[in-house]
Design a protein around this motif. Structure first.
Motif, short mmCIF file in Angstrom:
data_model
loop_
_atom_site.label_atom_id
_atom_site.label_comp_id
_atom_site.label_asym_id
_atom_site.label_seq_id
_atom_site.Cartn_x
_atom_site.Cartn_y
_atom_site.Cartn_z
N PHE A 168 0.58 4.09 -2.91
CA PHE A 168 0.28 5.50 -2.62
C PHE A 168 1.45 6.39 -3.02
CE2 PHE A 168 -2.92 3.79 0.48
CZ PHE A 168 -4.03 4.40 -0.10
N ALA A 169 2.68 5.91 -2.86
CA ALA A 169 3.85 6.69 -3.27
C ALA A 169 3.86 6.89 -4.79
CB ALA A 169 5.13 6.00 -2.81
N LEU A 213 1.27 9.46 -5.68
CA LEU A 213 1.78 10.81 -5.42
C LEU A 213 2.78 11.24 -6.49
CD1 LEU A 213 2.35 10.97 -1.55
CD2 LEU A 213 0.87 12.44 -2.92
N LYS A 214 3.62 10.32 -6.89
CA LYS A 214 4.65 10.64 -7.89
C LYS A 214 4.01 11.16 -9.18
CE LYS A 214 8.14 8.41 -10.80
NZ LYS A 214 8.85 7.14 -11.11
N GLY A 243 -3.40 10.48 -1.74
CA GLY A 243 -2.15 9.72 -1.73
C GLY A 243 -1.33 9.97 -0.48
N ALA A 244 -1.26 11.24 -0.05
CA ALA A 244 -0.47 11.57 1.14
C ALA A 244 -1.07 10.94 2.39
CB ALA A 244 -0.40 13.09 1.30
N SER A 274 -0.65 4.13 5.98
CA SER A 274 -0.06 2.81 5.74
C SER A 274 1.30 2.69 6.40
CB SER A 274 0.07 2.56 4.23
OG SER A 274 -1.20 2.58 3.60
N GLY A 275 2.10 3.75 6.34
CA GLY A 275 3.41 3.73 6.98
C GLY A 275 3.33 3.59 8.49
N ASN A 329 0.83 -1.21 0.00
CA ASN A 329 0.00 0.00 0.00
C ASN A 329 0.86 1.26 0.00
OD1 ASN A 329 -2.24 -1.60 0.06
ND2 ASN A 329 -3.04 -0.84 2.00
N CYS A 330 1.93 1.24 0.79
CA CYS A 330 2.87 2.38 0.80
C CYS A 330 3.43 2.62 -0.59
CB CYS A 330 4.00 2.12 1.79
SG CYS A 330 3.53 2.17 3.53
N TYR A 331 3.78 1.53 -1.26
CA TYR A 331 4.34 1.64 -2.61
C TYR A 331 3.31 2.24 -3.57
CZ TYR A 331 5.91 0.14 -7.22
OH TYR A 331 6.27 0.10 -8.54
N LEU A 371 -0.50 7.17 2.27
CA LEU A 371 0.89 6.81 2.51
C LEU A 371 1.25 6.93 3.99
CD1 LEU A 371 3.67 6.06 1.40
CD2 LEU A 371 4.09 8.50 0.99
#
Length: 370
Positions: A285-286, A289-290, A310-311, A317-318, A281-283, A314
């Motif tokens: 959302f990152a 964002l990108k 996305g923020a 999830s983090g 999930n972190c990947y 992220l």
């Protein structure tokens, strides 16, 4: 994450199932040998059902959904009747956040993980009639119903049983048994236990059915061994991927019991599932964002909304990944708990990186990748 989460569902199923028989059988939910063997037997049953195909397996999934909704309605009704007659065992002061208790933060990861699962249906897109028409409405109403069930059943449980007395595996039926006994409906427990047993088994079947398609697709695309992409000659089901999924789950059940009680094994598997689900999930959302932050990107009609989404995703999830390493209050051997999580993460994520790198090299050598 799915291969780790499935054993926790099966253990919950057994924790509920022992209430069908009552008496001394309730103690079996804390017996490692019984729960371990019984969970593997249930897993083999699900494997046989799913190898046979969705024409058979879908009925167990449907019964699980019906049992979940029906059981939740009954539990909420019992909670309402008990509250009106005898009052509640929980008070407003009990709902105040206990920020001084570090273990409470660990629940955040589990809450995030509980919101996962609706995406599993998308893995079955090729086997659903008119998925573009059916899935959006099913996901929306599934989310609404799931939220209501979580809220209603949790409140009903707290009305009947103080939080400190709720067990790991059989907390639901523990509360139901308490409610039924105080209302005078003790004989009602066994039928409801059967209903919940079927409901949770149906949930396990749904996870097993959908999640096993991931290694199957990876086998077809050669990111995993090609044998995982094979289908059964008669039933046309991904029997190799299903079998591997079942085998890994059985091994995880056995490994989780190393130096731990049934409850500790359950918590370890659950927190490991949280970590392995939230890392991808972190990947994702990152990556969202990108692409959203690129000024030249015109894929998003409302970039501010996408960036905020996305923020938040992220960060949530983090944080969920980090707090999953906080041991539960009833954990006896903290270093063993942490060791299991770290080793399992290294093995799973390391093997994923290995197979991905190997497949990329093979594609590059074949001139199919840049």
């Amino acid at each position: 994450a799915h291969v780790v989460y499935l054993p926790t569902v099966l253990l919950s199923c057994l924790g509920v199932g022992v209430y069908m028989f009552g008496g001394n059988s309730l103690e079996l939910s804390d017996n490692g040998a019984f729960t371990g063997v019984a969970a593997c037997i249930l897993l083999l049953f699900l494997l046989a059902m799913n190898v046979r195909g969705l024409s058979v397996g879908k009925w167990l999934n449907d019964l699980g959904g019906i049992g979940t909704i029906g059981g939740a309605l009954v539990i909420c009704t019992l909670g309402a009747v008990l509250s009106s007659r005898h009052g509640s065992s929980i008070h407003i002061s009990d709902l105040e956040p206990q920020l001084a208790h570090l273990q409470l933060l660990g629940a955040f990861g589990t809450i995030c993980f509980s919101l996962q699962g609706l995406d599993v249906a998308s893995l079955m897109g090729d086997e659903i009639r008119e998925p573009r028409k059916i899935l959006p409405a099913a996901i929306f109403w599934g989310g609404v119903i799931s939220g209501l069930i979580y809220l209603g059943v949790t409140i009903s449980m707290l009305v009947a049983t103080p939080p400190q007395q709720i067990g790991m595996l059989s907390g639901l039926l523990q509360a139901v048994s308490s409610m039924a006994e105080r209302i005078g409906l003790r004989s009602f427990v066994a039928p409801l236990a059967f209903l919940e047993f079927v409901a949770i088994l149906g949930t396990a079947s749904a996870w097993f059915t959908g999640a096993a398609r991931l290694p199957f697709v990876a086998g077809i695309d050669r990111y995993l061994p090609a044998s995982l992409g094979k289908v059964h000659p008669r039933y046309h089901t991904p029997y190799v991927a299903l079998s591997l999924f079942a085998l890994c789950s059985c091994l995880l059940i056995g490994a989780s019991y190393w130096g731990a009680t049934v409850g500790e094994a359950y918590v370890t598997l659950l927190e490991l599932a949280v970590i392995l689900q939230m890392v991808p999930n972190c990947y994702m959302f990152a990556v969202l964002l990108k692409y959203a932050l690129r000024s030249e990107n015109s894929l998003f009609a409302n970039r501010r909304y996408v960036i905020a989404n996305g923020a938040c995703g992220l960060v949530a999830s983090g944080v969920a990944v980090c707090v999953a390493f906080i041991p539960e209050a009833r954990t006896r051997t903290i270093w063993l708990y942490e060791l299991k999580l770290i080793l399992a993460c290294l093995i799973v994520l390391g093997s994923a990186f290995y197979f991905y790198s190997r497949s990329r090299r093979a594609l590059t050598d074949a001139g199919l990748s840049k």
